[in-house]
Design a protein around this motif. Structure first.
Motif, PDB file in Angstrom:
ATOM      1  N   LEU A 261       0.667  -1.021  -0.060  1.00 21.52           N
ATOM      2  CA  LEU A 261      -0.009  -0.086   0.171  1.00 21.52           C
ATOM      3  C   LEU A 261       1.299   1.700   0.172  1.00 21.52           C
ATOM      4  N   ASP A 262       0.569   2.502  -0.570  1.00 21.17           N
ATOM      5  CA  ASP A 262       1.405   3.662  -0.895  1.00 21.17           C
ATOM      6  C   ASP A 262       0.443   4.345  -0.400  1.00 21.17           C
ATOM      7  N   CYS A 263       0.034   4.818   0.793  1.00 20.56           N
ATOM      8  CA  CYS A 263      -1.056   5.785   1.384  1.00 20.56           C
ATOM      9  C   CYS A 263      -1.517   7.637   1.250  1.00 20.56           C
ATOM     10  N   ALA A 286      -2.574   1.814  -4.774  1.00 21.46           N
ATOM     11  CA  ALA A 286      -2.426   3.749  -4.177  1.00 21.46           C
ATOM     12  C   ALA A 286      -3.640   3.992  -3.620  1.00 21.46           C
ATOM     13  N   LEU A 287      -3.562   4.992  -2.541  1.00 24.25           N
ATOM     14  CA  LEU A 287      -4.373   5.932  -2.684  1.00 24.25           C
ATOM     15  C   LEU A 287      -3.623   7.383  -2.688  1.00 24.25           C
ATOM     16  N   GLU A 288      -4.609   8.918  -3.215  1.00 23.23           N
ATOM     17  CA  GLU A 288      -4.690   9.843  -3.428  1.00 23.23           C
ATOM     18  C   GLU A 288      -5.969  10.519  -2.824  1.00 23.23           C
ATOM     19  N   PRO A 289      -5.975  11.356  -2.154  1.00 23.14           N
ATOM     20  CA  PRO A 289      -7.064  12.270  -2.612  1.00 23.14           C
ATOM     21  C   PRO A 289      -7.011  13.296  -3.551  1.00 23.14           C
ATOM     22  N   SER A 290      -6.335  14.111  -3.569  1.00 19.63           N
ATOM     23  CA  SER A 290      -6.500  15.225  -4.200  1.00 19.63           C
ATOM     24  C   SER A 290      -7.061  14.499  -5.447  1.00 19.63           C
ATOM     25  N   GLN A 318      -7.973   7.111   5.433  1.00 21.57           N
ATOM     26  CA  GLN A 318      -8.822   7.090   7.181  1.00 21.57           C
ATOM     27  C   GLN A 318      -9.983   6.172   6.145  1.00 21.57           C
ATOM     28  N   ASP A 319     -10.272   7.165   5.089  1.00 24.84           N
ATOM     29  CA  ASP A 319     -11.885   7.003   4.522  1.00 24.84           C
ATOM     30  C   ASP A 319     -11.688   5.943   3.942  1.00 24.84           C
ATOM     31  N   PHE A 320     -10.219   5.137   3.321  1.00 26.37           N
ATOM     32  CA  PHE A 320     -10.240   3.900   2.202  1.00 26.37           C
ATOM     33  C   PHE A 320     -10.774   2.570   3.549  1.00 26.37           C
ATOM     34  N   GLU A 370      -0.104   5.575  12.121  1.00 28.28           N
ATOM     35  CA  GLU A 370      -0.873   4.568  13.170  1.00 28.28           C
ATOM     36  C   GLU A 370      -1.723   4.153  12.701  1.00 28.28           C
ATOM     37  N   ALA A 371      -3.088   4.882  11.434  1.00 23.55           N
ATOM     38  CA  ALA A 371      -3.645   4.483  10.647  1.00 23.55           C
ATOM     39  C   ALA A 371      -3.729   3.356  10.062  1.00 23.55           C
TER      40      ALA A 371
END
Length: 450
Positions: A261-263, A286-290, A318-320, A370-371
């Protein structure tokens, strides 16, 4: 739109003027103002060169103004202050623009702003006086009247680095940040350094192999658009500093069928490299909010041919985790930070940050770390990384995290670096300081032992 004399200089002055008021990213302001003024790609590049150069030499340019003007710098009209900065930067820091053109085009830029003739004459007079006094004024790498070098960084930041690294290293870091950084490429899978350097040589582009990262190539003197570098559209490379490349290697050793995971994926440089380094049957998320960066992330993954191995989500960590109960073998936490390690590459950062930002960032960084830790499998690892040089965002985050999470141990990052990069260590951390070869960076490798 008809071509108007001084349009590129006006765009540079206006960009710096808006930056002073908004404190947003200078690159975004350049794009906006350049579009408003219908600049072509060559003029846009000149504007970026000037704006970044002014920001890298602010203290020096302010010193010149103080020597040349009776009026105190702080009492100048903001647009005139930035016009003088743009003009003096061209005259004293660039050698590719004739002095007469630098003066005339800057004055024409002031005319475009429809400022009064006396103000136009003031800018013209100061710039021409600087040429007459040139032999009596210090160079950018010289010293001021007290014998001190021009650091071109806010005092709160240089004071921190002085206390932590000592005067010699602090000044070396500032000097590196004040120079135009080199362009570093990370080659795609299957492309050798020698083969790609031959492609560049055929195109008339000088290059060097990277000193620390094995698949890197340095373009020290390239000043064109990145899209015009041979092989860009074919996905032969991605732009990525050696520090960032080496940090991804800390996720090793890579094994079969891992879930990675790349958070905080950004535009995907580290995500793509994790895909390249991992086993073919591993899965990368991979997560990216923008939304803007997410589109760039998708484009980069497709251009580099890694779309079959990477799953992307336009969401925050956190949403994921609210909608997924997946556990991971490896997690990369490239945490949002002050960016003080890359103020050479992004010079507006040094003037937009405040020391109080560091504690605020630390709280957010710990929350993300920590998440992520809650979703690491036993014997899995987390690589926590920033492009900051500050303890609050680096060692203090790791120390606090370990004190709260006894299941994790800090491991020595050196084990996962090539021998050439061992000199970039500081204790158990990967911690290169900014230089002409690498960006400033920090990375820690944490393993879940129970």
């Amino acid at each position: 739109m008809k071509k108007t004399a001084g349009r590129s200089r006006f765009t540079a002055i206006e960009t710096l003027y808006r930056l002073q008021k908004s404190h947003t990213f200078v690159s975004r302001i350049i794009d906006r103002v350049a579009s408003e003024n219908d600049l072509n790609s060559q003029d846009r590049h000149l504007v970026m060169n000037i704006c970044y150069g002014v920001l890298r030499n602010r203290d020096y340019l302010d010193y010149l103004m103080a020597r040349l003007c009776r009026q105190p710098v702080r009492k100048m009209k903001p647009f005139i202050y930035h016009a003088l900065s743009v003009g003096l930067y061209q005259l004293f820091c660039l050698d590719r623009i004739p002095a007469s053109a630098a003066v005339n085009e800057t004055v024409n830029g002031v005319k475009m702003a429809r400022l009064s003739r006396p103000l136009q004459g003031f800018v013209n007079g100061v710039l021409r006086e600087s040429l007459r006094q040139r032999n009596h004024l210090p160079a950018p790498d010289g010293v001021d009247d007290t014998g001190k070098p021009f650091l071109n960084h806010p005092q709160w930041l240089t004071n921190r680095w002085l206390r932590r690294f000592g005067r010699k290293t602090m000044q070396a870091v500032c000097l590196a940040n004040n120079r135009e950084p080199v362009l570093c490429l990370r080659l795609a899978r299957g492309i050798s350094v020698d083969h790609y350097r031959h492609i560049l040589k055929t195109a008339g582009i000088d290059s060097l192999p990277g000193e620390y990262a094995p698949d890197s190539v340095i373009l020290s003197h390239y000043h064109g658009a990145i899209t015009e570098v041979p092989g860009f559209r074919k996905g032969l490379f991605q732009v990525q500093d050696q520090s960032a490349q080496l940090a991804v290697g800390l996720l090793g050793p890579f094994r079969e069928r891992e879930r990675i995971l790349d958070c905080c994926a950004g535009v995907g440089g580290k995500t793509i490299l994790a895909s390249v380094l991992s086993a073919e049957n591993s899965r990368i998320i991979a997560l990216e909010p923008s939304r803007l960066r997410f589109r760039q992330l998708q484009e980069n993954i497709e251009r580099m041919g890694e779309q079959k191995r990477i799953v992307v989500y336009n969401t925050a960590l956190q949403d994921f985790f609210r909608s997924s109960r997946l556990l991971f073998d490896k997690i990369l936490v490239d945490a949002p930070c002050s960016g003080t390690g890359v103020v050479g590459r992004q010079p507006d950062i040094r003037w937009n940050r405040k020391e109080n930002d560091l504690v605020v960032n630390q709280t957010r960084q710990l929350q993300i770390l920590e998440a992520a830790a809650a979703r690491v499998r036993p014997r899995g690892c987390i690589v926590y990384a920033t492009c900051s040089l500050e303890e609050e965002e680096n060692e203090m985050v790791i120390n606090t995290f370990i004190a709260r999470n006894q299941a994790f141990q800090l491991t020595d990052a050196k084990t996962y670096l090539p021998t050439e990069a061992h000199c970039l260590m500081r204790g158990p951390y990967f911690f290169p300081l900014p230089s002409q070869r690498v960006d400033g960076f920090f990375a820690a490798r944490l393993v879940r032992v129970s």
